[in-house]
Design an enzyme around this catalytic site. Structure first.
Site, PDB file in Angstrom:
ATOM      1  N   GLU A 128       0.829  -1.215   0.000  1.00  0.00           N
ATOM      2  CA  GLU A 128       0.000   0.000   0.000  1.00  0.00           C
ATOM      3  C   GLU A 128       0.862   1.263   0.000  1.00  0.00           C
ATOM      4  O   GLU A 128       1.893   1.321   0.652  1.00  0.00           O
ATOM      5  CB  GLU A 128      -0.939   0.022   1.212  1.00  0.00           C
ATOM      6  CG  GLU A 128      -1.951  -1.107   1.234  1.00  0.00           C
ATOM      7  CD  GLU A 128      -2.914  -1.112   0.052  1.00  0.00           C
ATOM      8  OE1 GLU A 128      -2.914  -0.135  -0.735  1.00  0.00           O
ATOM      9  OE2 GLU A 128      -3.649  -2.098  -0.105  1.00  0.00           O
ATOM     10  N   GLY A 129       0.391   2.263  -0.713  1.00  0.00           N
ATOM     11  CA  GLY A 129       1.144   3.508  -0.874  1.00  0.00           C
ATOM     12  C   GLY A 129       0.880   4.506   0.247  1.00  0.00           C
ATOM     13  O   GLY A 129       0.083   4.278   1.164  1.00  0.00           O
TER      14      GLY A 129
HETATM   15  N1  LIG Z   1       5.929  13.416  -6.291  1.00  0.00           N
HETATM   16  C1  LIG Z   1       4.885  12.752  -6.771  1.00  0.00           C
HETATM   17  N2  LIG Z   1       4.730  11.444  -6.451  1.00  0.00           N
HETATM   18  C2  LIG Z   1       3.656  10.801  -6.942  1.00  0.00           C
HETATM   19  C3  LIG Z   1       2.701  11.442  -7.760  1.00  0.00           C
HETATM   20  N3  LIG Z   1       1.756  10.537  -8.074  1.00  0.00           N
HETATM   21  C4  LIG Z   1       2.089   9.390  -7.456  1.00  0.00           C
HETATM   22  N4  LIG Z   1       3.244   9.536  -6.761  1.00  0.00           N
HETATM   23  C5  LIG Z   1       3.954   8.518  -5.961  1.00  0.00           C
HETATM   24  O1  LIG Z   1       3.289   7.289  -6.091  1.00  0.00           O
HETATM   25  C6  LIG Z   1       2.589   6.966  -4.897  1.00  0.00           C
HETATM   26  C7  LIG Z   1       1.170   6.570  -5.274  1.00  0.00           C
HETATM   27  O2  LIG Z   1       0.643   5.758  -4.300  1.00  0.00           O
HETATM   28  P1  LIG Z   1      -0.559   6.204  -3.361  1.00  0.00           P
HETATM   29  O3  LIG Z   1      -0.058   7.262  -2.461  1.00  0.00           O
HETATM   30  O4  LIG Z   1      -1.052   4.956  -2.771  1.00  0.00           O
HETATM   31  O5  LIG Z   1      -1.694   6.814  -4.296  1.00  0.00           O
HETATM   32  P2  LIG Z   1      -2.568   6.023  -5.412  1.00  0.00           P
HETATM   33  O6  LIG Z   1      -1.887   4.723  -5.714  1.00  0.00           O
HETATM   34  O7  LIG Z   1      -2.596   6.969  -6.563  1.00  0.00           O
HETATM   35  O8  LIG Z   1      -3.925   5.787  -4.843  1.00  0.00           O
HETATM   36  C8  LIG Z   1       2.600   8.223  -4.037  1.00  0.00           C
HETATM   37  O9  LIG Z   1       2.564   7.978  -2.683  1.00  0.00           O
HETATM   38  C9  LIG Z   1       3.890   8.879  -4.490  1.00  0.00           C
HETATM   39  O10 LIG Z   1       4.991   8.297  -3.833  1.00  0.00           O
HETATM   40  C10 LIG Z   1       2.918  12.811  -8.090  1.00  0.00           C
HETATM   41  O11 LIG Z   1       2.128  13.448  -8.786  1.00  0.00           O
HETATM   42  N5  LIG Z   1       4.006  13.418  -7.562  1.00  0.00           N
HETATM   43 MG   LIG Z   2      -1.697   3.139  -4.096  1.00  0.00          MG
END
Ligand SMILES: Nc1nc2c(ncn2[C@@H]2O[C@H](COP(=O)(O)OP(=O)(O)O)[C@@H](O)[C@H]2O)c(=O)[nH]1
Ligand SMILES: [Mg+2]
Ligand SMILES: *[C@@H]1O[C@H](CO)[C@@H](O)[C@H](O)[C@H]1NC(C)=O
Ligand SMILES: *[C@@H]1O[C@H](CO)[C@@H](O)[C@H](O)[C@H]1NC(C)=O
Ligand SMILES: *[C@@H]1O[C@H](CO)[C@@H](O)[C@H](O)[C@H]1NC(C)=O
Length: 441
Positions: A65-66
């Protein structure tokens, strides 16, 4: 001339980080003392306080999970701690250190055991529910020992008769057991990268329901002082988007040094300041109550374009780069905006293509030194902060990264029409737009 952002000077960031971390420590020290003074001067509350045992709730989330789903799980755990405190012991929530996140891929920088204070304002969190960093827990607890780990899981049999009911039971572990016994009989596991940490006992619990269904188990079945809920995302929100949800969400104020870097960037590259844009932010979240529609935002389009795993599956609700750029151009024109700020996790190849299609886009691109200080998490927060201040925002379908931006804008008082927007897939037929979640104060 392209509006490409140059690097934020590392010395400035270092200064802000240093200044603010010592400032935070000071404020915290003061507030702890103030609490002591408070209870000492109110003898009637002392008895109540001493009758309540101090207990610690720790938690962790499924490794893949992110960051932004983890922020959501924090809200569920804060809610559980509030329930536990209402009728019982003096529970404190221990903040799980950040690290080893799949998306934090910047090479050669140390990204584990990151305390929450690097990303969030601890004093703000504490104004909602008592929280401590993990290292404080180790110190208070007299060592890196957790009495009891409960690994949460669903029921092996699923919903019986297709009927949903709330329930929780001790059950055999279903998935691969992620802990192993050492020579002394302690359990070893990931524990956020703290190799010395060990658990005295680990058991599996099948749980189906809202976070607070764990309250009776933690109060009655378990007497241990420190209890960790692993796979805490198994539990649902007690009341999604209710007052308690929003109190906790509003308390998740980004660390001040990150907000300042975002604000400087806005001023320098996006002609955006809080005064002119009516995005005044109260340092004390309990006093922030902006009227819907009062925030104007900076004269730019804020874009969150999620790529990577969102395009690998060829999802039909995610556009091609061309499709996204076409939408951006039409929004810039429609809302008479000067610039476009793009936050994205696109890979090098896609970025190159995007720069060709949209040469005048503005992006926050930290230097290597800045990245070492801010880490991938800090950069993501700055991207979110800048998107949150745009006059008009468009995000990506079902991305929790975009959802957290919606909430930030809702807190600042933007007109919902400027917030709850997402890109549509190139061939998507019914492109349902995100839901407006109103704050309950
Ligand atoms: N700096 C930056 N990181 C991003 C962006 N989009 C995604 N990420 C990275 O990818 C992760 C995506 O995972 P999450 O937070 O779970 O969001 P989700 O997967 O889009 O629902 C983020 O936490 C960031 O580390 C962005 O626009 N800018
Ligand atoms: Mg995610
Ligand atoms: C908690 O204790 C009660 C009463 O002893 C028992 O019925 C229940 O199964 C226990 N629950 C868990 C999750 O261990
Ligand atoms: C471990 O925890 C479970 C659940 O609380 C309990 O039933 C069991 O007795 C504990 N084991 C030990 C060795 O303490
Ligand atoms: C910045 O915005 C202000 C008011 O919105 C405008 O008057 C000014 O010309 C803008 N400056 C630049 C450099 O675009």
């Amino acid at each position: 001339m392209a509006n490409r952002a140059e690097h934020v000077p590392a010395t400035f960031i270092a200064f802000v980080v240093f200044f603010l971390s010592s400032f935070d420590a000071f404020v915290k020290f003061e507030s702890v003392n103030a609490d002591n003074v408070f209870s000492a001067s109110h003898t009637s509350t002392v008895k109540v306080a001493s009758a309540r045992d101090l207990r610690y709730l720790l938690y962790d989330v499924n490794p893949p999970e992110g960051f932004n789903l983890r922020r959501d799980v924090y809200i569920r755990m804060a809610s559980l701690v509030k329930t536990l405190r209402q009728n019982g012991d003096d529970w404190v929530l221990v903040l799980p250190p950040w690290g080893r996140l799949y998306h934090w891929q910047s090479p050669n920088i140390h990204q584990i055991r990151i305390p929450w204070g690097e990303f969030f304002s601890l004093t703000s969190l504490q104004a909602n529910v008592p929280v401590i960093e993990y290292e404080e827990f180790i110190a208070e607890n007299g060592g890196p020992f957790i009495d009891q780990v409960l690994v949460l899981q669903n029921y092996a049999e699923g919903w019986t008769d297709g009927k949903w009911e709330e329930k929780v039971d001790e059950r055999p572990c279903i998935e691969k057991f992620m802990y192993s016994k050492d020579k002394q009989g302690y359990y070893r596991g990931w524990f956020w990268g703290y190799e010395q940490t060990r658990a005295r006992n680990v058991t599996c619990i099948s749980a189906q329901g809202h976070a607070s269904i764990m309250a009776p188990v933690l109060q009655k079945n378990i007497t241990a002082t420190s209890v960790m809920l692993d796979r805490a995302e198994t539990l649902l929100h007690d009341h999604y988007a209710g007052k308690d949800y929003w109190d906790t969400r509003r308390s998740m104020v980004f660390a001040k040094h990150l907000r300042l870097i975002g604000d400087n960037f806005r001023a320098k590259y996006l002609n955006s300041t809080d005064d002119r844009d009516q995005t005044i932010y109260s340092e004390d979240w309990t006093r922030q109550r902006a009227k819907l529609g009062s925030a104007k935002g900076g004269p730019y389009l804020g874009v969150h374009m999620r790529r990577k795993d969102f395009i690998w599956g060829h999802r039909e609700d995610v556009p091609s780069l061309k499709g996204a750029v076409k939408k951006m151009r039409s929004l810039i024109k429609k809302h008479k905006l000067e610039k476009v700020f793009v936050a994205t996790d696109a890979d090098e190849e896609e970025l190159k293509e995007l720069k060709k299609l949209l040469p005048d886009m503005v992006r926050f691109e930290p230097s290597t030194e800045d990245l070492e200080l801010l880490k991938d998490g800090g950069v993501a927060i700055i991207d979110q902060w800048i998107c949150a201040h745009a006059r008009f925002f468009i995000g990506t379908s079902v991305s929790t990264f975009s959802f957290r931006i919606h909430e930030e804008r809702e807190i600042m008082g933007f007109d919902p029409k400027t917030t709850y927007n997402r890109f549509c897939g190139d061939a998507e037929k019914e492109c349902e737009q995100p839901t407006h979640w109103k704050i309950v104060y």
